[in-house]
Motif scaffolding. Structure first.
Motif, PDB file in Angstrom:
ATOM      1  N   ASP A  78       0.859  -1.185   0.000  1.00 15.26           N
ATOM      2  CA  ASP A  78       0.000   0.000   0.000  1.00 15.26           C
ATOM      3  C   ASP A  78       0.892   1.230   0.000  1.00 15.26           C
ATOM      4  O   ASP A  78       1.316   1.704   1.050  1.00 15.26           O
ATOM      5  CB  ASP A  78      -0.927  -0.006   1.222  1.00 15.26           C
ATOM      6  CG  ASP A  78      -1.838   1.221   1.289  1.00 15.26           C
ATOM      7  OD1 ASP A  78      -1.708   2.136   0.436  1.00 15.26           O
ATOM      8  OD2 ASP A  78      -2.665   1.279   2.211  1.00 15.26           O
ATOM      9  N   ILE A  79       1.185   1.715  -1.204  1.00 15.86           N
ATOM     10  CA  ILE A  79       2.042   2.898  -1.333  1.00 15.86           C
ATOM     11  C   ILE A  79       1.217   4.126  -1.719  1.00 15.86           C
ATOM     12  O   ILE A  79       1.675   5.021  -2.427  1.00 15.86           O
ATOM     13  CB  ILE A  79       3.195   2.654  -2.333  1.00 15.86           C
ATOM     14  CG1 ILE A  79       2.657   2.241  -3.699  1.00 15.86           C
ATOM     15  CG2 ILE A  79       4.185   1.625  -1.781  1.00 15.86           C
ATOM     16  CD1 ILE A  79       3.707   2.221  -4.796  1.00 15.86           C
ATOM     17  N   ASN A  80      -0.006   4.177  -1.188  1.00 15.10           N
ATOM     18  CA  ASN A  80      -0.879   5.332  -1.391  1.00 15.10           C
ATOM     19  C   ASN A  80      -0.076   6.588  -1.034  1.00 15.10           C
ATOM     20  O   ASN A  80       0.531   6.652   0.034  1.00 15.10           O
ATOM     21  CB  ASN A  80      -2.104   5.187  -0.489  1.00 15.10           C
ATOM     22  CG  ASN A  80      -3.113   6.297  -0.654  1.00 15.10           C
ATOM     23  OD1 ASN A  80      -2.770   7.462  -0.788  1.00 15.10           O
ATOM     24  ND2 ASN A  80      -4.378   5.922  -0.629  1.00 15.10           N
ATOM     25  N   PRO A  81      -0.065   7.607  -1.909  1.00 16.93           N
ATOM     26  CA  PRO A  81       0.754   8.787  -1.651  1.00 16.93           C
ATOM     27  C   PRO A  81       0.385   9.556  -0.382  1.00 16.93           C
ATOM     28  O   PRO A  81       1.213  10.300   0.145  1.00 16.93           O
ATOM     29  CB  PRO A  81       0.577   9.643  -2.906  1.00 16.93           C
ATOM     30  CG  PRO A  81      -0.630   9.119  -3.585  1.00 16.93           C
ATOM     31  CD  PRO A  81      -0.764   7.684  -3.190  1.00 16.93           C
ATOM     32  N   VAL A  82      -0.814   9.365   0.146  1.00 13.84           N
ATOM     33  CA  VAL A  82      -1.161  10.045   1.395  1.00 13.84           C
ATOM     34  C   VAL A  82      -0.288   9.530   2.555  1.00 13.84           C
ATOM     35  O   VAL A  82      -0.109  10.212   3.557  1.00 13.84           O
ATOM     36  CB  VAL A  82      -2.671   9.925   1.719  1.00 13.84           C
ATOM     37  CG1 VAL A  82      -3.036   8.539   2.222  1.00 13.84           C
ATOM     38  CG2 VAL A  82      -3.112  10.996   2.709  1.00 13.84           C
ATOM     39  N   HIS A  83       0.310   8.342   2.360  1.00 10.79           N
ATOM     40  CA  HIS A  83       1.191   7.761   3.376  1.00 10.79           C
ATOM     41  C   HIS A  83       2.670   8.015   3.089  1.00 10.79           C
ATOM     42  O   HIS A  83       3.452   8.179   4.024  1.00 10.79           O
ATOM     43  CB  HIS A  83       0.987   6.242   3.474  1.00 10.79           C
ATOM     44  CG  HIS A  83      -0.413   5.828   3.743  1.00 10.79           C
ATOM     45  ND1 HIS A  83      -1.126   6.239   4.843  1.00 10.79           N
ATOM     46  CD2 HIS A  83      -1.247   5.018   3.035  1.00 10.79           C
ATOM     47  CE1 HIS A  83      -2.335   5.706   4.809  1.00 10.79           C
ATOM     48  NE2 HIS A  83      -2.440   4.966   3.718  1.00 10.79           N
TER      49      HIS A  83
ATOM     50  N   GLU B 132       4.674  15.801  -0.406  1.00 10.63           N
ATOM     51  CA  GLU B 132       4.127  16.868  -1.264  1.00 10.63           C
ATOM     52  C   GLU B 132       2.673  16.576  -1.624  1.00 10.63           C
ATOM     53  O   GLU B 132       1.822  17.464  -1.573  1.00 10.63           O
ATOM     54  CB  GLU B 132       4.979  17.054  -2.522  1.00 10.63           C
ATOM     55  CG  GLU B 132       6.356  17.640  -2.244  1.00 10.63           C
ATOM     56  CD  GLU B 132       6.303  18.919  -1.423  1.00 10.63           C
ATOM     57  OE1 GLU B 132       5.545  19.845  -1.790  1.00 10.63           O
ATOM     58  OE2 GLU B 132       7.020  18.998  -0.410  1.00 10.63           O
ATOM     59  N   TYR B 133       2.388  15.342  -1.976  1.00 10.05           N
ATOM     60  CA  TYR B 133       1.007  14.969  -2.271  1.00 10.05           C
ATOM     61  C   TYR B 133       0.130  15.130  -1.024  1.00 10.05           C
ATOM     62  O   TYR B 133      -0.960  15.697  -1.086  1.00 10.05           O
ATOM     63  CB  TYR B 133       0.925  13.528  -2.793  1.00 10.05           C
ATOM     64  CG  TYR B 133      -0.504  13.073  -2.958  1.00 10.05           C
ATOM     65  CD1 TYR B 133      -1.212  13.384  -4.110  1.00 10.05           C
ATOM     66  CD2 TYR B 133      -1.154  12.383  -1.939  1.00 10.05           C
ATOM     67  CE1 TYR B 133      -2.538  13.002  -4.251  1.00 10.05           C
ATOM     68  CE2 TYR B 133      -2.479  11.998  -2.075  1.00 10.05           C
ATOM     69  CZ  TYR B 133      -3.167  12.310  -3.224  1.00 10.05           C
ATOM     70  OH  TYR B 133      -4.479  11.944  -3.352  1.00 10.05           O
ATOM     71  N   ALA B 134       0.607  14.631   0.103  1.00 11.67           N
ATOM     72  CA  ALA B 134      -0.181  14.659   1.340  1.00 11.67           C
ATOM     73  C   ALA B 134      -0.530  16.088   1.764  1.00 11.67           C
ATOM     74  O   ALA B 134      -1.588  16.318   2.351  1.00 11.67           O
ATOM     75  CB  ALA B 134       0.570  13.936   2.456  1.00 11.67           C
ATOM     76  N   LYS B 135       0.313  17.048   1.423  1.00  9.14           N
ATOM     77  CA  LYS B 135       0.027  18.452   1.741  1.00  9.14           C
ATOM     78  C   LYS B 135      -1.240  18.942   1.049  1.00  9.14           C
ATOM     79  O   LYS B 135      -1.877  19.872   1.520  1.00  9.14           O
ATOM     80  CB  LYS B 135       1.208  19.344   1.332  1.00  9.14           C
ATOM     81  CG  LYS B 135       2.397  19.245   2.239  1.00  9.14           C
ATOM     82  CD  LYS B 135       3.538  20.132   1.729  1.00  9.14           C
ATOM     83  CE  LYS B 135       4.783  19.957   2.568  1.00  9.14           C
ATOM     84  NZ  LYS B 135       5.912  20.755   2.035  1.00  9.14           N
TER      85      LYS B 135
ATOM     86  N   LYS C 115      -0.705  16.630   5.723  1.00  6.84           N
ATOM     87  CA  LYS C 115       0.591  15.949   5.813  1.00  6.84           C
ATOM     88  C   LYS C 115       0.339  14.449   5.776  1.00  6.84           C
ATOM     89  O   LYS C 115      -0.810  14.005   5.810  1.00  6.84           O
ATOM     90  CB  LYS C 115       1.348  16.354   7.086  1.00  6.84           C
ATOM     91  CG  LYS C 115       0.615  16.087   8.384  1.00  6.84           C
ATOM     92  CD  LYS C 115       1.422  16.622   9.560  1.00  6.84           C
ATOM     93  CE  LYS C 115       0.682  16.463  10.867  1.00  6.84           C
ATOM     94  NZ  LYS C 115       1.473  16.929  12.000  1.00  6.84           N
ATOM     95  N   ARG C 116       1.431  13.688   5.702  1.00  9.28           N
ATOM     96  CA  ARG C 116       1.288  12.237   5.594  1.00  9.28           C
ATOM     97  C   ARG C 116       0.625  11.654   6.838  1.00  9.28           C
ATOM     98  O   ARG C 116       0.872  12.094   7.961  1.00  9.28           O
ATOM     99  CB  ARG C 116       2.646  11.571   5.385  1.00  9.28           C
ATOM    100  CG  ARG C 116       3.195  11.810   4.000  1.00  9.28           C
ATOM    101  CD  ARG C 116       4.533  11.155   3.811  1.00  9.28           C
ATOM    102  NE  ARG C 116       5.496  11.839   4.686  1.00  9.28           N
ATOM    103  CZ  ARG C 116       6.671  11.348   5.015  1.00  9.28           C
ATOM    104  NH1 ARG C 116       7.053  10.173   4.583  1.00  9.28           N
ATOM    105  NH2 ARG C 116       7.481  12.030   5.776  1.00  9.28           N
TER     106      ARG C 116
END
Length: 151
Positions: free
Chosen positions: A45-50, A54-57, A63-64
């Protein structure tokens, strides 16, 4: 990882006869960036929110966040190491995710025995995870079997 009550760590486990209503055990851990990357790589599970700051922002979290199941996985530590401990069989777990956990948060997972079915060697536990602010981030219920036999 640190156990809140070092005296509660019982490497030989508890039999169903040794478990009691209200029995409580906890474990705490500060979740590192490395923990999140290791978990993500392990389960895929490499979901960018984790894993992508930069994506999580750009998300509602800002943030992550730690994987919810990584957070809840500490219930397994309670079952496998504390109640019942050695020889435990995990039969079920429910989870409700209430708040996000962020990298560098310190979480404390707790299990409290609420019901015992001695004839089936089963204990039911209320399970919670709190963050360092004392906020409940995950709630649930664990069903476990204590298979240790005492002479």
């Amino acid at each position: 990882m640190s156990y809140l009550d070092e005296n509660s760590l019982n490497m030989s486990g508890y039999s169903i006869k040794e478990i009691y209503i209200g029995m409580t055990r906890s474990v705490s851990k500060t979740i590192s960036e490395s923990d999140v990357y290791t978990y993500a790589g392990l389960i895929g599970d490499i979901n960018p929110v984790h894993v992508n700051e930069e994506y999580a922002k750009t998300t509602r979290f800002g943030k992550r966040i730690v994987h919810g199941m990584l957070t809840a996985s500490f219930f397994s530590t309670i079952v496998g190491m504390l109640i019942p401990g050695a020889d435990a069989i995990y039969l079920g777990q429910t989870c409700k995710f209430l708040l996000p956990v962020y990298i560098n948060d310190t979480i404390t997972a707790t299990g409290v025995v609420t019901k015992i079915l001695p004839e089936k060697k089963i204990a039911i536990m209320e399970t919670t995870v709190r963050n360092q602010k004392g906020e409940i981030v995950v709630t649930g219920e664990a069903t476990v079997m204590a298979t240790k036999v005492i002479e």
